[in-house]
Write an enzyme that holds these catalytic residues in place. Structure first.
Site, PDB file in Angstrom:
ATOM      1  N   GLN A 141       0.837  -1.253  -0.084  1.00 47.74           N
ATOM      2  CA  GLN A 141      -0.045  -0.107   0.090  1.00 47.74           C
ATOM      3  C   GLN A 141       0.872   1.136  -0.083  1.00 47.74           C
ATOM      4  O   GLN A 141       0.471   2.148  -0.627  1.00 47.74           O
ATOM      5  CB  GLN A 141      -0.958  -0.019   1.150  1.00 47.74           C
ATOM      6  CG  GLN A 141      -1.726   1.089   1.299  1.00 47.74           C
ATOM      7  CD  GLN A 141      -2.957   1.178   2.427  1.00 47.74           C
ATOM      8  OE1 GLN A 141      -3.453   2.214   2.699  1.00 47.74           O
ATOM      9  NE2 GLN A 141      -2.867   0.132   3.209  1.00 47.74           N
TER      10      GLN A 141
ATOM     11  N   ASP B 175      12.810 -11.351 -13.656  1.00 52.80           N
ATOM     12  CA  ASP B 175      13.404 -11.925 -12.768  1.00 52.80           C
ATOM     13  C   ASP B 175      14.630 -11.269 -12.462  1.00 52.80           C
ATOM     14  O   ASP B 175      15.916 -11.277 -13.303  1.00 52.80           O
ATOM     15  CB  ASP B 175      13.694 -13.326 -13.365  1.00 52.80           C
ATOM     16  CG  ASP B 175      14.381 -14.154 -12.476  1.00 52.80           C
ATOM     17  OD1 ASP B 175      14.641 -13.803 -11.176  1.00 52.80           O
ATOM     18  OD2 ASP B 175      14.526 -15.523 -12.546  1.00 52.80           O
TER      19      ASP B 175
ATOM     20  N   LYS C 230      16.732 -11.868 -10.182  1.00 53.41           N
ATOM     21  CA  LYS C 230      17.862 -12.791  -9.881  1.00 53.41           C
ATOM     22  C   LYS C 230      18.755 -13.377 -11.123  1.00 53.41           C
ATOM     23  O   LYS C 230      19.711 -13.870 -10.968  1.00 53.41           O
ATOM     24  CB  LYS C 230      17.517 -13.883  -9.056  1.00 53.41           C
ATOM     25  CG  LYS C 230      16.961 -13.185  -7.830  1.00 53.41           C
ATOM     26  CD  LYS C 230      16.557 -14.471  -6.778  1.00 53.41           C
ATOM     27  CE  LYS C 230      16.033 -13.969  -5.573  1.00 53.41           C
ATOM     28  NZ  LYS C 230      15.366 -14.976  -4.781  1.00 53.41           N
TER      29      LYS C 230
ATOM     30  N   ARG D 256      20.793  -5.805  -1.657  1.00 50.13           N
ATOM     31  CA  ARG D 256      21.066  -7.154  -1.865  1.00 50.13           C
ATOM     32  C   ARG D 256      20.880  -7.454  -3.187  1.00 50.13           C
ATOM     33  O   ARG D 256      21.300  -8.495  -3.734  1.00 50.13           O
ATOM     34  CB  ARG D 256      20.435  -7.885  -0.892  1.00 50.13           C
ATOM     35  CG  ARG D 256      20.793  -7.933   0.742  1.00 50.13           C
ATOM     36  CD  ARG D 256      20.099  -8.884   1.672  1.00 50.13           C
ATOM     37  NE  ARG D 256      18.727  -8.645   1.717  1.00 50.13           N
ATOM     38  CZ  ARG D 256      18.219  -7.461   2.666  1.00 50.13           C
ATOM     39  NH1 ARG D 256      19.069  -7.017   3.274  1.00 50.13           N
ATOM     40  NH2 ARG D 256      16.859  -7.474   2.748  1.00 50.13           N
TER      41      ARG D 256
ATOM     42  N   GLU E 286       1.012  -0.969   8.586  1.00 48.33           N
ATOM     43  CA  GLU E 286       0.068   0.164   9.006  1.00 48.33           C
ATOM     44  C   GLU E 286       0.183   0.686  10.611  1.00 48.33           C
ATOM     45  O   GLU E 286       0.285   1.417  10.913  1.00 48.33           O
ATOM     46  CB  GLU E 286      -1.202  -0.151   8.311  1.00 48.33           C
ATOM     47  CG  GLU E 286      -2.340   0.922   8.706  1.00 48.33           C
ATOM     48  CD  GLU E 286      -2.104   2.298   8.318  1.00 48.33           C
ATOM     49  OE1 GLU E 286      -2.369   3.272   9.324  1.00 48.33           O
ATOM     50  OE2 GLU E 286      -1.644   2.676   7.198  1.00 48.33           O
TER      51      GLU E 286
ATOM     52  N   ASP F 141       0.292   3.899   5.961  1.00 52.06           N
ATOM     53  CA  ASP F 141       0.668   3.452   4.364  1.00 52.06           C
ATOM     54  C   ASP F 141       0.266   4.587   3.738  1.00 52.06           C
ATOM     55  O   ASP F 141       1.268   5.110   3.026  1.00 52.06           O
ATOM     56  CB  ASP F 141      -0.169   2.181   4.262  1.00 52.06           C
ATOM     57  CG  ASP F 141       0.683   0.912   4.664  1.00 52.06           C
ATOM     58  OD1 ASP F 141       1.800   1.006   4.640  1.00 52.06           O
ATOM     59  OD2 ASP F 141      -0.258   0.061   5.056  1.00 52.06           O
TER      60      ASP F 141
ATOM     61  N   GLY G 168      -8.664  21.218  19.327  1.00 59.98           N
ATOM     62  CA  GLY G 168      -8.220  22.544  18.737  1.00 59.98           C
ATOM     63  C   GLY G 168      -9.072  23.602  19.720  1.00 59.98           C
ATOM     64  O   GLY G 168      -9.565  23.096  20.635  1.00 59.98           O
ATOM     65  N   GLY G 169      -9.110  24.864  19.413  1.00 60.07           N
ATOM     66  CA  GLY G 169      -9.663  25.896  20.103  1.00 60.07           C
ATOM     67  C   GLY G 169     -10.990  25.905  20.273  1.00 60.07           C
ATOM     68  O   GLY G 169     -11.650  26.629  20.931  1.00 60.07           O
ATOM     69  N   GLN G 170     -12.068  25.252  19.229  1.00 60.79           N
ATOM     70  CA  GLN G 170     -13.184  25.360  19.238  1.00 60.79           C
ATOM     71  C   GLN G 170     -13.679  23.733  19.605  1.00 60.79           C
ATOM     72  O   GLN G 170     -13.545  22.718  18.758  1.00 60.79           O
ATOM     73  CB  GLN G 170     -13.768  25.354  17.742  1.00 60.79           C
ATOM     74  CG  GLN G 170     -13.145  26.746  17.173  1.00 60.79           C
ATOM     75  CD  GLN G 170     -13.892  27.814  17.682  1.00 60.79           C
ATOM     76  OE1 GLN G 170     -14.735  28.029  18.459  1.00 60.79           O
ATOM     77  NE2 GLN G 170     -12.698  29.077  17.450  1.00 60.79           N
TER      78      GLN G 170
END
Length: 415
Positions: free
Chosen positions: A17, A73, A75, A104, A139, A168, A247-249
């Protein structure tokens, strides 16, 4: 009219994600996103949480629109050569592998820079440099390590993770901004650079108001807008604040008509100071507008529990939509608690492209979330996610391979 990111080619090594959120957003803005997948299986989410046998899952389709898929592929020696050729022809490589995985594979930052000095390498990791930098993160781990869980929920319960994928998808959005910024800087320097978005950092950035409150708490020992005030107690860390606005409200979630049967028959109500007198009139408590115990924001703070209980007595006589219609006439801030079913059926969201119906050759039509960011000169067209390896021949032809060479690579198992 072109797209905002026309001409930008992204080599997409992401899965699940966080990374796909980032590259899908860039694709919506016009970038050519080439998703590199493992032959036979591809992104693990193609088969996770399937609702239709043999069809790519909604998990995959809703995170990989507007992309092209190639299977390599890495590899296989010949497969590595193909990848090197792609790196030379792309602008950005995006990955969310486990720490150290790209090295790697033989594609260290130094090797990529040798192949393409203009390449931007963008990574999502769980943690930034430090004691946890080698840990794998998902997540909910990110939500916990970034401060979200400790400050979410009610004070008498355990920490709670959010249904919003702030670890995510939130980090993917941060990474997309970093990529676009690096592309802009490259126009002046000509150089690529590394871009890192750590999931812990992204969650913390979205929780900044809680870091603000931690410092306030250390200085004052109390935060009057929190429901723990005035009768509760505050500890050393920012507490869970239930549905308080932070918050303030002051705000709270209140029951509406039908709440007994409908788990989402609720409304969020904010007691904004400039409309306090209107709130008093609407709920039939006109005397509160001049009562010294209620007339000012500071005076109301010790009485918030009683105030919201009285407002709720009014909201319970209305559906959430009736209450919203009345309150909006008086500019009283509020919002209905919308279920996913209600959102999916919202015609206005479909008209704006926030909800989009997409047709897929295997699963048929499905709903997805469209681009949340709207540009006037770069409208978004949401196209379906790619089938596994659908564009391998097409992409390799574009970067210089002949059909004979492509057939040979396929015979060798490189693609």
């Amino acid at each position: 009219m072109g797209k905002a990111l026309d001409g930008v080619r992204i080599l997409d090594f992401t899965h699940v994600q966080s990374g796909p959120t980032c590259t899908q957003l860039l694709a919506w803005f016009g970038a050519d996103v080439i998703k590199v997948e493992k032959a036979g299986t591809g992104d693990i989410t193609r088969e996770q949480l399937r609702d239709i046998p043999e069809a790519d899952s909604l998990y995959f389709t809703m995170l990989n629109h507007n992309k092209r898929s190639v299977t390599i592929d890495t590899k296989n020696p010949e497969g590595k050569k193909v990848l090197e050729t792609l790196i030379k022809s792309c602008d950005v490589l995006v990955e969310n592998f486990a720490p150290g995985a790209l090295d790697r594979m033989g594609f260290s930052w130094e090797h990529i820079q040798e192949l393409n000095p203009r390449m931007i390498v963008a990574s999502v990791k769980g943690f930034g440099p430090g004691p946890y930098q080698d840990c794998k993160v998902y997540e909910n781990v990110a939500q916990c390590a970034g401060g979200a869980a400790s400050t979410t929920g009610f004070d008498d319960g355990p920490p709670v993770v959010s249904g919003a994928q702030i670890g995510d998808s939130g980090t993917g959005l941060h990474l997309a901004l970093g990529i676009v910024t690096a592309l802009y800087q490259r126009t002046m320097t000509g150089r690529g650079q590394k871009v890192l978005a750590a999931m812990q950092d992204g969650v913390l950035n979205l929780c900044r108001v809680k870091l603000r409150d931690q410092q306030r708490l250390e200085r004052t020992g109390v935060m009057k807008e929190y429901p723990q005030y005035p009768n509760g107690t505050f500890g050393e860390a920012v507490p869970r604040a239930g549905n308080a606005s932070g918050g303030g409200q002051p705000g709270w979630i209140l029951k509406c008509k039908g709440w007994e049967a409908d788990p989402n028959a609720y409304i969020y109500f904010i007691t904004q100071a400039p409309v306090w007198a209107k709130i008093c009139n609407v709920i039939g408590k006109e005397e509160w507008a001049t009562d010294p115990d209620y007339a000012t924001p500071a005076a109301r703070l010790p009485h918030l529990k009683d105030i919201f209980a009285e407002i709720e007595r009014w909201t319970m006589t209305k559906t959430k939509f009736e209450a919203m219609e009345i309150l909006n006439k008086y500019d009283i801030p509020c919002g209905p608690i919308l279920s996913m079913k209600e959102i999916a059926e919202d015609e206005s969201l479909r008209k704006t492209g926030t909800i989009v119906e997409v047709d897929h050759p295997v699963r048929g039509k499905y709903l997805t979330v469209g681009n949340p960011i709207k540009l006037s000169d770069s409208p978004t067209d949401v196209t379906r996610s790619p089938l596994l390896g659908e564009h391998t021949d097409e992409v390799l032809t574009e970067i210089g391979y002949s059909m004979g060479q492509i057939d040979a690579l396929r015979t060798a198992g490189a693609i």
